[in-house]
Design a protein around this motif. Structure first.
Motif, PDB file in Angstrom:
ATOM      1  N   ARG A  70       0.830  -1.207   0.000  1.00 40.60           N
ATOM      2  CA  ARG A  70       0.000   0.000   0.000  1.00 40.60           C
ATOM      3  C   ARG A  70       0.870   1.266   0.000  1.00 40.60           C
ATOM      4  O   ARG A  70       0.602   2.220  -0.723  1.00 40.60           O
ATOM      5  N   MET A  71       1.904   1.267   0.813  1.00 40.76           N
ATOM      6  CA  MET A  71       2.769   2.437   0.916  1.00 40.76           C
ATOM      7  C   MET A  71       3.519   2.674  -0.394  1.00 40.76           C
ATOM      8  O   MET A  71       3.620   3.813  -0.875  1.00 40.76           O
ATOM      9  N   LEU A  72       4.029   1.615  -1.000  1.00 42.34           N
ATOM     10  CA  LEU A  72       4.737   1.749  -2.270  1.00 42.34           C
ATOM     11  C   LEU A  72       3.787   2.157  -3.392  1.00 42.34           C
ATOM     12  O   LEU A  72       4.170   2.903  -4.300  1.00 42.34           O
TER      13      LEU A  72
ATOM     14  N   TRP B 169      10.588   9.107  -1.884  1.00 43.73           N
ATOM     15  CA  TRP B 169      11.083   7.739  -1.748  1.00 43.73           C
ATOM     16  C   TRP B 169      11.940   7.581  -0.490  1.00 43.73           C
ATOM     17  O   TRP B 169      11.882   6.551   0.187  1.00 43.73           O
ATOM     18  N   ARG B 170      12.719   8.610  -0.179  1.00 42.62           N
ATOM     19  CA  ARG B 170      13.539   8.531   1.034  1.00 42.62           C
ATOM     20  C   ARG B 170      12.665   8.513   2.288  1.00 42.62           C
ATOM     21  O   ARG B 170      13.004   7.871   3.287  1.00 42.62           O
ATOM     22  N   ALA B 171      11.521   9.220   2.236  1.00 42.74           N
ATOM     23  CA  ALA B 171      10.614   9.240   3.384  1.00 42.74           C
ATOM     24  C   ALA B 171      10.095   7.840   3.679  1.00 42.74           C
ATOM     25  O   ALA B 171       9.936   7.454   4.838  1.00 42.74           O
ATOM     26  N   ILE B 172       9.834   7.045   2.633  1.00 44.00           N
ATOM     27  CA  ILE B 172       9.387   5.665   2.831  1.00 44.00           C
ATOM     28  C   ILE B 172      10.451   4.859   3.568  1.00 44.00           C
ATOM     29  O   ILE B 172      10.163   4.091   4.492  1.00 44.00           O
ATOM     30  N   LEU B 173      11.695   5.024   3.152  1.00 46.02           N
ATOM     31  CA  LEU B 173      12.791   4.313   3.812  1.00 46.02           C
ATOM     32  C   LEU B 173      12.961   4.773   5.250  1.00 46.02           C
ATOM     33  O   LEU B 173      13.165   3.956   6.157  1.00 46.02           O
TER      34      LEU B 173
ATOM     35  N   VAL C 151      14.541   1.497  -4.868  1.00 49.84           N
ATOM     36  CA  VAL C 151      13.678   1.401  -3.685  1.00 49.84           C
ATOM     37  C   VAL C 151      12.659   0.286  -3.866  1.00 49.84           C
ATOM     38  O   VAL C 151      12.399  -0.504  -2.941  1.00 49.84           O
ATOM     39  N   LEU C 152      12.058   0.177  -5.051  1.00 52.61           N
ATOM     40  CA  LEU C 152      11.083  -0.889  -5.300  1.00 52.61           C
ATOM     41  C   LEU C 152      11.737  -2.260  -5.187  1.00 52.61           C
ATOM     42  O   LEU C 152      11.181  -3.176  -4.566  1.00 52.61           O
ATOM     43  N   ASP C 153      12.918  -2.415  -5.789  1.00 50.28           N
ATOM     44  CA  ASP C 153      13.613  -3.704  -5.679  1.00 50.28           C
ATOM     45  C   ASP C 153      13.913  -4.038  -4.221  1.00 50.28           C
ATOM     46  O   ASP C 153      13.736  -5.184  -3.777  1.00 50.28           O
ATOM     47  N   PHE C 154      14.374  -3.054  -3.488  1.00 51.84           N
ATOM     48  CA  PHE C 154      14.748  -3.243  -2.081  1.00 51.84           C
ATOM     49  C   PHE C 154      13.528  -3.565  -1.221  1.00 51.84           C
ATOM     50  O   PHE C 154      13.583  -4.439  -0.353  1.00 51.84           O
TER      51      PHE C 154
ATOM     52  N   VAL D 110       4.300   9.283   6.079  1.00 48.57           N
ATOM     53  CA  VAL D 110       5.249   9.441   4.978  1.00 48.57           C
ATOM     54  C   VAL D 110       5.189  10.848   4.404  1.00 48.57           C
ATOM     55  O   VAL D 110       6.202  11.440   4.026  1.00 48.57           O
ATOM     56  N   LYS D 111       3.992  11.445   4.357  1.00 47.07           N
ATOM     57  CA  LYS D 111       3.825  12.781   3.782  1.00 47.07           C
ATOM     58  C   LYS D 111       4.608  13.837   4.560  1.00 47.07           C
ATOM     59  O   LYS D 111       5.116  14.791   3.987  1.00 47.07           O
ATOM     60  N   PHE D 112       4.697  13.658   5.875  1.00 43.89           N
ATOM     61  CA  PHE D 112       5.262  14.702   6.723  1.00 43.89           C
ATOM     62  C   PHE D 112       6.652  14.383   7.239  1.00 43.89           C
ATOM     63  O   PHE D 112       7.376  15.274   7.674  1.00 43.89           O
ATOM     64  N   HIS D 113       7.018  13.102   7.221  1.00 41.02           N
ATOM     65  CA  HIS D 113       8.263  12.686   7.847  1.00 41.02           C
ATOM     66  C   HIS D 113       9.456  13.315   7.137  1.00 41.02           C
ATOM     67  O   HIS D 113       9.627  13.197   5.935  1.00 41.02           O
TER      68      HIS D 113
END
Length: 316
Positions: free
Chosen positions: A24-26, A46-50, A71-74, A180-183
């Protein structure tokens, strides 16, 4: 029930739910990545997701920079990442295999077929060909797992431990998806105030948690960040909201209550009550990122308490 058995059931459910929520997050970021934006903004997303998944350090050890493909592969295929979709579905299957005698045949076969199906899809390159469709498949398999569990298993301790694992993980991941939006945004709020971009972002986020139609039914108006936050944090009738997750968690904890777990039940009940009587205005005034960060820490502490009282203790 033996703590080892309870531990396998709990983590089987958590890993299945984690795979779904990672998808969902990706999915949100893949969809919003198609919007017009600067390269810096795209990398920040993408960095926020990590960051919010606590995987930035592990990612940086393997890659020189942040790109959507890496990021998707990881986050999907990399077995060295314990939170990748592949790792989660493998661990869910291994935990299910360890307690096959406790599960119904349908539950075991669903978990096993999901793992085998994932390998086939990755070999066929379906992630690269159509990421959105791939993520929908992951979500569908998680839905199927929960449905088969609810529809075929006896409502005993095994069932309650599965439910506890599911709702604990869901609460954690709903908070992460929202955060993720704010981090890491800091004082640079330029992107947050681009109304057109924001509309599509929040619409994508709502769809990612199956809440777009629910939002329209509840508010019947334009999508705003405050209302999205209210729906996903405080609306008890929204299945993936923090309040709904904590309400279910408290109810299932009561079903397996022991003398040693009273303090854990109070801890969970207090968090549920704070959500039940909370107001979105107060949360936003305090800062949504800070609130969600505190919530994630509290949920983490609750997971440790549950492990201490019922399961195999977590490694120090």
């Amino acid at each position: 029930m033996l703590s080892r058995t309870a531990d396998h059931l709990f983590w089987m459910a958590r890993y299945t739910e984690r795979a779904e929520n990672t998808a969902r997050m990706l999915d949100v970021n893949t969809e919003t990545g198609l919007l017009p934006q600067s390269r810096q903004a795209a990398v920040r997303g993408w960095r926020a997701i990590l960051d919010i998944s606590e995987l930035q350090e592990l990612f940086d050890k393997k890659y020189d920079g942040v790109t959507p493909k890496d990021v998707l592969d990881f986050m999907v295929k990399d077995m060295s990442n314990p939170s990748s979709i592949a790792s989660c579905l493998k661990q869910a299957r291994e935990n299910a295999r360890a307690v096959r005698g406790t599960l119904t045949t349908e539950v075991w076969e669903t978990s096993n077929a999901t793992w085998l199906g994932l390998q086939a899809k990755l070999r066929a390159g379906e992630l690269e060909r159509d990421p959105g469709q791939f993520f929908e498949w992951v979500k569908h398999r998680s839905h199927l797992s929960r449905g088969v569990t609810s529809g075929t298993m006896l409502k005993d301790e095994a069932f309650y431990f599965i439910r506890i694992g599911t709702f604990l993980e869901r609460a954690d991941n709903t908070a992460r998806i929202l955060d993720v939006k704010f981090h890491g945004a800091g004082d640079d709020q330029a992107l947050a105030h681009e109304q057109q971009i924001d509309f599509y972002y929040w619409a994508a986020l709502l769809r990612s948690v199956s809440a777009f139609e629910i939002y329209r039914k509840v508010y019947r108006d334009v999508i705003t960040p405050a209302r999205v936050a209210e729906l996903l944090i405080l609306n008890q009738n929204m299945p993936r909201s923090l309040l709904a997750c904590m309400t279910e968690l408290v109810a299932n904890l009561k079903q397996i209550s022991t003398e040693t777990s009273r303090d854990t039940e109070r801890f969970a009940g207090k968090l549920s009550a704070e959500l039940q009587f909370g107001r979105i205005e107060d949360i936003l005034d305090a800062g949504l990122d800070d609130y969600l960060t505190d919530f994630l820490e509290t949920v983490g502490a609750l997971g440790e308490r549950i492990s201490r009282d019922f399961l195999v203790p977590l490694a120090a």
